[in-house]
Design a protein around this motif. Structure first.
Motif, PDB file in Angstrom:
ATOM      1  N   UNK A 309       0.777  -1.233   0.000  1.00 41.77           N
ATOM      2  CA  UNK A 309       0.000   0.000   0.000  1.00 41.77           C
ATOM      3  C   UNK A 309       0.804   1.276   0.000  1.00 41.77           C
ATOM      4  N   UNK A 310       2.120   1.193  -0.172  1.00 43.39           N
ATOM      5  CA  UNK A 310       2.955   2.386  -0.041  1.00 43.39           C
ATOM      6  C   UNK A 310       3.242   3.083  -1.365  1.00 43.39           C
ATOM      7  N   UNK A 311       2.811   2.502  -2.487  1.00 44.45           N
ATOM      8  CA  UNK A 311       3.150   3.074  -3.788  1.00 44.45           C
ATOM      9  C   UNK A 311       2.725   4.519  -3.954  1.00 44.45           C
ATOM     10  N   UNK A 312       1.430   4.806  -3.737  1.00 43.60           N
ATOM     11  CA  UNK A 312       0.933   6.172  -3.892  1.00 43.60           C
ATOM     12  C   UNK A 312       1.580   7.099  -2.872  1.00 43.60           C
ATOM     13  N   UNK A 313       1.827   6.596  -1.666  1.00 45.08           N
ATOM     14  CA  UNK A 313       2.466   7.410  -0.636  1.00 45.08           C
ATOM     15  C   UNK A 313       3.883   7.801  -1.060  1.00 45.08           C
ATOM     16  N   UNK A 314       4.629   6.832  -1.587  1.00 45.90           N
ATOM     17  CA  UNK A 314       5.984   7.131  -2.063  1.00 45.90           C
ATOM     18  C   UNK A 314       5.952   8.119  -3.217  1.00 45.90           C
ATOM     19  N   UNK A 315       4.958   7.961  -4.110  1.00 47.78           N
ATOM     20  CA  UNK A 315       4.855   8.857  -5.254  1.00 47.78           C
ATOM     21  C   UNK A 315       4.624  10.301  -4.848  1.00 47.78           C
ATOM     22  N   UNK A 316       3.706  10.524  -3.917  1.00 47.11           N
ATOM     23  CA  UNK A 316       3.425  11.891  -3.475  1.00 47.11           C
ATOM     24  C   UNK A 316       4.602  12.489  -2.721  1.00 47.11           C
ATOM     25  N   UNK A 317       5.265  11.678  -1.899  1.00 45.51           N
ATOM     26  CA  UNK A 317       6.403  12.202  -1.141  1.00 45.51           C
ATOM     27  C   UNK A 317       7.616  12.427  -2.043  1.00 45.51           C
ATOM     28  N   UNK A 318       7.760  11.621  -3.093  1.00 45.81           N
ATOM     29  CA  UNK A 318       8.826  11.871  -4.066  1.00 45.81           C
ATOM     30  C   UNK A 318       8.565  13.176  -4.808  1.00 45.81           C
ATOM     31  N   UNK A 319       7.308  13.417  -5.167  1.00 44.98           N
ATOM     32  CA  UNK A 319       6.956  14.667  -5.841  1.00 44.98           C
ATOM     33  C   UNK A 319       7.269  15.858  -4.949  1.00 44.98           C
ATOM     34  N   UNK A 320       6.943  15.717  -3.677  1.00 45.49           N
ATOM     35  CA  UNK A 320       7.254  16.795  -2.743  1.00 45.49           C
ATOM     36  C   UNK A 320       8.759  17.001  -2.620  1.00 45.49           C
ATOM     37  N   UNK A 321       9.500  15.895  -2.521  1.00 48.39           N
ATOM     38  CA  UNK A 321      10.951  15.982  -2.407  1.00 48.39           C
ATOM     39  C   UNK A 321      11.550  16.695  -3.611  1.00 48.39           C
ATOM     40  N   UNK A 322      11.011  16.417  -4.789  1.00 46.29           N
ATOM     41  CA  UNK A 322      11.489  17.071  -6.008  1.00 46.29           C
ATOM     42  C   UNK A 322      11.248  18.576  -5.946  1.00 46.29           C
ATOM     43  N   UNK A 323      10.080  18.976  -5.433  1.00 44.04           N
ATOM     44  CA  UNK A 323       9.794  20.402  -5.276  1.00 44.04           C
ATOM     45  C   UNK A 323      10.817  21.050  -4.346  1.00 44.04           C
ATOM     46  N   UNK A 324      11.121  20.381  -3.245  1.00 46.87           N
ATOM     47  CA  UNK A 324      12.051  20.940  -2.265  1.00 46.87           C
ATOM     48  C   UNK A 324      13.437  21.149  -2.853  1.00 46.87           C
ATOM     49  N   UNK A 325      13.904  20.172  -3.637  1.00 44.22           N
ATOM     50  CA  UNK A 325      15.234  20.293  -4.218  1.00 44.22           C
ATOM     51  C   UNK A 325      15.299  21.381  -5.284  1.00 44.22           C
ATOM     52  N   UNK A 326      14.153  21.731  -5.874  1.00 42.17           N
ATOM     53  CA  UNK A 326      14.156  22.715  -6.951  1.00 42.17           C
ATOM     54  C   UNK A 326      13.688  24.092  -6.517  1.00 42.17           C
ATOM     55  N   UNK A 327      13.381  24.272  -5.221  1.00 44.44           N
ATOM     56  CA  UNK A 327      12.994  25.596  -4.746  1.00 44.44           C
ATOM     57  C   UNK A 327      14.071  26.648  -5.018  1.00 44.44           C
ATOM     58  N   UNK A 328      15.361  26.345  -4.762  1.00 45.28           N
ATOM     59  CA  UNK A 328      16.388  27.351  -5.064  1.00 45.28           C
ATOM     60  C   UNK A 328      16.416  27.723  -6.538  1.00 45.28           C
ATOM     61  N   UNK A 329      16.110  26.746  -7.414  1.00 42.73           N
ATOM     62  CA  UNK A 329      16.108  27.027  -8.851  1.00 42.73           C
ATOM     63  C   UNK A 329      14.963  27.955  -9.220  1.00 42.73           C
ATOM     64  N   UNK A 330      13.765  27.711  -8.643  1.00 41.50           N
ATOM     65  CA  UNK A 330      12.598  28.525  -8.981  1.00 41.50           C
ATOM     66  C   UNK A 330      12.750  29.950  -8.477  1.00 41.50           C
TER      67      UNK A 330
END
Length: 446
Positions: A309-330
């Motif tokens: 049951x963790x697939x969707x949870x990992x997907x949303x948290x990966x998406x969030x992690x990607x946002x965090x890493x790209x905040x300095x770029x934005x």
């Protein structure tokens, strides 16, 4: 183009794509129905932060216990797993339909109705040192700073990255990263039905047998089920199964108990066949997650079976992690960040997130085989070793720490809920968002 605002084009309008759109600011989307999901406490916390907690509770019900059984209905364990997770972390675990998650996220996107573009499908990607251009099926071209692919394990964004990296002879690959090709060794039916047998609500039933398994959740009037079987041979791609094949699949499990005193054969007529789906369970860990301005997330990068049951949870948290890493770029002073700056951010994202996901991937891989008694070793672990160790020990050792480390948007303060086990990440001070930077989300129609 360096003076243009930072603009993200998201390909894929599933939960991860829409969460990206909601977190980034806006979207143009269309979507279709899919399977049901299990949202763990750290993901409910993400929904709470963006104002969707109450809506999620209305569309779902609380799980309290997990009952493990053999095919005959013999109870191996009865554990208040979901109740204890809520007690320890503050948020419940909610089973919810995929289309409900999509609808919640879509309705929460600012100006979503005004920005919607139906029938959109990305056909090709072109990137330069200045930006990206995505050609849609209708011939229009969308330009931006970055493409994020949330279009799935067989999506065009992943294929684009694989092809681009195969031609790149100058960029070094991080050989320390885990990698395994995507393949399917199991397939499953996802279905929803009516609870005519009045199976108790709030209990998650899990039945095991050699080469097959069933997971069932019951609400007062609804049933949600996932059935697993091992494929005759390993497959590499998606397969369009027929209604007849789905019936044959289900009939092979009719003798299995889904709850004490109730077999699958007794309740299968109560399921809605027109919305049921027979699909392959994809498992894989992508080698390349990005180029210079194109990056993938969710199951496009790491795809696990749905058994834990963790697939969707990992997907949303990966998406969030990607946002965090790209905040300095934005927030780059130049408006549109350089390709080199983006490549470095994407590389850090893959390097750190891949290590976090490797343990989850391996656990899901093992759980599927143990649940279906794939070997004598898997049978022994599931039938005896797990019972001897105890469910609570396994939850405390593996699941509780995972939930505590859940991602959170640092720039969106809110009054969160917590339990005795504290969150490792907490919101910080809000930052000034670029109001001119609206992400475009393109649905990849099937």
């Amino acid at each position: 183009m360096q003076d243009q605002p930072f603009r993200v084009i998201v390909i894929g309008a599933g939960p991860a794509g829409l969460y990206l759109a909601r977190a980034l600011g806006g979207a143009k989307i269309d979507y279709v129905r899919g399977n049901h999901l299990l949202l763990f406490p750290h993901t409910i916390r993400l929904l709470h932060q963006i104002g969707l907690y109450d809506d999620a509770k209305k569309r779902s019900y609380k799980l309290r216990r997990k009952i493990d059984m053999t095919k005959s209905g013999y109870v191996l364990s009865d554990y208040a797993m979901w109740h204890l997770l809520e007690e320890r972390h503050g948020y419940p675990t909610l089973p919810i339909q995929r289309y409900d998650v999509l609808e919640m996220l879509y309705k929460s996107i600012p100006n979503g109705k005004r920005l919607i573009k139906t029938g959109a499908k990305a056909m090709s990607i072109k990137e330069t040192d200045q930006g990206v251009a995505v050609e849609l099926e209708d011939g229009t071209v969308e330009t931006g700073s970055v493409v994020i692919g949330a279009d799935g394990v067989h999506g065009m964004t992943k294929k684009y990255i694989e092809e681009a990296m195969s031609k790149n002879t100058t960029e070094a690959t991080d050989t320390t990263l885990f990698y395994t090709p995507t393949a399917s060794q199991y397939y499953s039916i996802y279905a929803e039905g009516t609870n005519t047998k009045k199976i108790p609500s709030g209990i998650f039933y899990e039945t095991r047998d050699t080469g097959r398994a069933i997971q069932l959740g019951a609400d007062n009037d609804k049933l949600r089920i996932v059935m697993y079987r091992k494929l005759p041979q390993q497959m590499a791609g998606p397969v369009p199964y027929t209604a007849e094949q789905m019936e044959e699949f289900a009939e092979a499990l009719f003798d299995m108990s889904v709850a004490p005193g109730v077999s699958l054969g007794e309740i299968w007529p109560d399921f809605h066949k027109h919305t049921a789906r027979l699909v392959n369970q994809h498992e894989g860990f992508a080698k390349h997650w990005h180029t210079g301005r194109v990056v993938i997330t969710s199951d496009a990068s790491v795809c696990t079976s749905s058994v834990n049951g963790l697939g969707i949870n990992c997907g949303l948290h990966s998406s969030h992690s990607l946002i965090s890493f790209n905040k300095p770029c934005s927030r780059s002073s130049a408006g549109n960040p350089s390709t080199e700056l983006l490549r470095e951010a994407f590389a850090r994202y893959q390097h750190i997130r891949a290590r976090e996901l490797k343990a989850i991937y391996n656990q899901a891989y093992s759980s599927m085989r143990q649940l279906t008694w794939d070997s004598w070793k898997d049978w022994f672990i599931d039938r005896f070793l797990r019972r001897w160790i105890g469910s609570d020990f396994l939850v405390r050792k593996y699941l509780n720490p995972l939930i505590c480390k859940g991602q959170i948007l640092s720039y969106v303060p809110f009054e969160e809920v917590s339990g005795p086990l504290q969150w490792k990440r907490t919101p910080g001070v809000p930052i000034n968002e670029n109001k001119n930077s609206e992400p475009l989300v393109v649905e990849q129609a099937q």
